[in-house]
Design an enzyme around this catalytic site. Structure first.
Site, PDB file in Angstrom:
ATOM      1  N   LYS A 137     -11.696  -0.329  -0.582  1.00  0.00           N
ATOM      2  CA  LYS A 137     -11.527   0.943  -1.298  1.00  0.00           C
ATOM      3  C   LYS A 137     -12.711   1.858  -0.959  1.00  0.00           C
ATOM      4  CE  LYS A 137      -7.595   0.132  -3.076  1.00  0.00           C
ATOM      5  NZ  LYS A 137      -6.463   0.911  -2.588  1.00  0.00           N
ATOM      6  N   SER A 194       0.837  -1.194   0.000  1.00  0.00           N
ATOM      7  CA  SER A 194       0.000   0.000   0.000  1.00  0.00           C
ATOM      8  C   SER A 194       0.874   1.246   0.000  1.00  0.00           C
ATOM      9  CB  SER A 194      -0.901   0.011   1.245  1.00  0.00           C
ATOM     10  OG  SER A 194      -1.352   1.329   1.497  1.00  0.00           O
ATOM     11  N   ASP A 235      -6.369   0.546  -8.811  1.00  0.00           N
ATOM     12  CA  ASP A 235      -7.565   1.390  -8.963  1.00  0.00           C
ATOM     13  C   ASP A 235      -8.313   1.124 -10.266  1.00  0.00           C
ATOM     14  OD1 ASP A 235      -7.085   2.568  -6.535  1.00  0.00           O
ATOM     15  OD2 ASP A 235      -6.028   4.290  -7.370  1.00  0.00           O
TER      16      ASP A 235
HETATM   17  C1  S3P Z   1      -2.933   5.850  -3.436  1.00  0.00           C
HETATM   18  C2  S3P Z   1      -2.663   4.547  -3.113  1.00  0.00           C
HETATM   19  C3  S3P Z   1      -3.594   3.430  -3.359  1.00  0.00           C
HETATM   20  C4  S3P Z   1      -4.700   3.822  -4.326  1.00  0.00           C
HETATM   21  C5  S3P Z   1      -5.278   5.170  -4.016  1.00  0.00           C
HETATM   22  C6  S3P Z   1      -4.193   6.234  -4.085  1.00  0.00           C
HETATM   23  C7  S3P Z   1      -1.916   6.882  -3.158  1.00  0.00           C
HETATM   24  O1  S3P Z   1      -4.205   3.058  -2.129  1.00  0.00           O
HETATM   25  O2  S3P Z   1      -5.720   2.846  -4.325  1.00  0.00           O
HETATM   26  O3  S3P Z   1      -6.299   5.494  -4.933  1.00  0.00           O
HETATM   27  O4  S3P Z   1      -2.015   8.000  -3.714  1.00  0.00           O
HETATM   28  O5  S3P Z   1      -0.983   6.608  -2.385  1.00  0.00           O
HETATM   29  P1  S3P Z   1      -3.547   1.941  -1.147  1.00  0.00           P
HETATM   30  O6  S3P Z   1      -2.302   2.512  -0.585  1.00  0.00           O
HETATM   31  O7  S3P Z   1      -4.603   1.704  -0.099  1.00  0.00           O
HETATM   32  O8  S3P Z   1      -3.314   0.745  -2.031  1.00  0.00           O
END
Ligand code: S3P
Length: 430
Positions: A344, A169, A317
């Site tokens: 999400k 993440s 995403d």
């Molecule tokens: C993001 C990380 C992702 C993604 C989100 C944006 C970011 O989430 O799904 O739309 O900008 O760091 P996760 O870290 O929960 O995977």
């Protein structure tokens, strides 16, 4: 809830478009620009609701940010210790990135702050950042033992740490790195698969001492960040809707200019190409430390594939719209190791299977993904977004190949990441 859209099938799509700026990079440009010394100019900033939540939070902490008529932002950086205690609660709206990254950043600031968000964000898990930050010395309280916002942060006193994240993440990784900025010594974060690396790239671009490790990253604390000019490329997550739209609409050729193709984000291109999609990257270049290209896409006969492993965070995403492509492909697509989709903006596995199912698509939810059997054609029906921008826009793309009229309820959420989505879609319809 009252906003809705009617979508009808497209005979053909054509043209040249640009999608708005990258949401992840736009958030980070405000955060690092505010923590830097001197002025940061941001071109191509995404003026969507999520990024405005971040912008308002920094204004509330005393950062001067002005916006020119062409949308370019000028941020008067205040340095690592220059933010002021906000006089009110900081509202992150629907934006998980704002809340989780701010948690890390505010843990390192010697003042009190409270983060809240809309009804969807207040349901999302926050322990994934609260736990590592607490291990670094942060004092964070929240509902359900720190799992849910509102979160109250009594900042300061952060110690450098080495954190092995159980999930890939970027929000977790970035939260720990943002806290590590305020600590003496080096902070390390390891993750099971590489998640998007925009924080690492932008920190390096602003002058931080950051090293890539095997499966992780190391950041030296207390860096001197210097304001820079940032050019935000078009968001590949927004381009993805138009990639799929072009692939599934016969007789179509579409050029999408100036799209960020960072390898930690370009999984959607790899997946669609593996399904038989005709996508070409043209004029590949680098802007403010990020790879960028123009994408030429032509309608294609798609076939089902298996997706799992390190492709999942690289396309995390895009699964709602990839599911639309798979629903119209020949054969079976299996998506696995994607349980993160359940936490999400909404439970995307349930939302995709439920809503695309109403259009006659054949999807079977699984705990960590789904199985999709392609069909020839979809049928118009009344569907809903679940308050999730990417579900709303994916349904609109499905509507391009649905016989009869389709009504999508609760579409106001598209303003979080892609305010001009509907007009761009109309523009390329022939
Ligand atoms: C993001 C990380 C992702 C993604 C989100 C944006 C970011 O989430 O799904 O739309 O900008 O760091 P996760 O870290 O929960 O995977």
């Amino acid at each position: 809830m009252s906003e809705y859209k009617i979508v009808t099938a497209a005979r053909q799509l054509a043209g040249e478009i640009q999608v708005p700026g990258d949401k992840s990079i736009s958030h980070r440009s405000i955060m690092f620009g505010s923590l830097a010394e001197g002025v940061t100019m941001v071109r191509g900033f995404l003026h969507g609701e999520d990024n405005h939540a971040t912008l308002n939070a920094f204004r509330a902490m005393g950062v001067e940010i002005s916006e020119a008529a062409d949308g370019v932002l000028t941020i008067q950086g205040r340095g690592l210790d220059g933010l002021q205690e906000p006089a009110d609660v900081l509202d992150c709206g629907n934006s998980g990135t704002t809340m989780r990254l701010m948690c890390g950043l505010l843990s390192g600031q010697r003042f009190f702050s409270v983060l809240t968000g809309d009804q969807y964000l207040r349901r999302r898990p926050m322990k994934r950042v609260v736990k590592p930050l607490s291990e670094m010395g942060a004092r964070i309280l929240g509902r359900d033992g720190g799992e849910r916002a509102p979160l109250a942060i009594d900042g300061g006193g952060i110690r450098a740490a080495s954190y092995h994240s159980p999930i890939a993440s970027a929000q977790v990784k970035s939260a720990v790195l943002l806290a590590g900025l305020s600590a003496e010594g080096a902070t390390e974060v390891y993750e099971p698969h590489l998640s998007r690396d925009h924080s690492e790239r932008m920190l390096t671009y602003f002058g931080a001492d950051l090293q890539l490790l095997d499966g992780g990253v190391r950041l030296q604390g207390r860096p001197r960040l210097l304001g820079r000019e940032v050019s935000v490329p078009g968001d590949i997550s927004s381009a993805a809707f138009f990639l799929v739209a072009a692939l599934i609409t016969p007789g179509t050729e579409l050029l999408i200019r100036n799209v960020g193709v960072n390898p930690t984000r370009s999984g959607v291109i790899d997946i669609l190409q593996a399904m038989g999609g005709d996508i070409t990257l043209q004029d590949q270049r680098t802007c403010s430390g990020e790879p960028v290209a123009d994408l030429l896409v032509r309608s294609s006969e798609l076939h089902g594939i298996r997706v799992g492993g390190d492709l999942v965070p690289r396309a995390i995403d895009e699964f709602p719209v990839i599911s639309v492509a798979a629903s119209l492909a020949q054969g079976t697509t299996v998506i696995s190791e994607a349980e993160e989709l359940r936490v999400k903006e909404t439970d995307r596995i349930a939302a995709i299977c439920g809503e695309l199912g109403k259009l006659g698509a054949r999807l079977e939810p699984r705990p960590d993904g789904m199985l999709i059997e392609g069909v020839e054609q979809l049928t118009g029906a009344e569907v809903g977004s679940h308050g999730d921008h990417r579900i709303a826009m994916s349904l609109a793309i499905a509507g391009l190949r649905a016989a009869g009229e389709m009504r999508i309820n609760d579409t106001g959420c598209t303003a979080t990441s892609f305010p001009n989505f509907w007009s761009l879609l109309e523009q390329i319809k022939q």
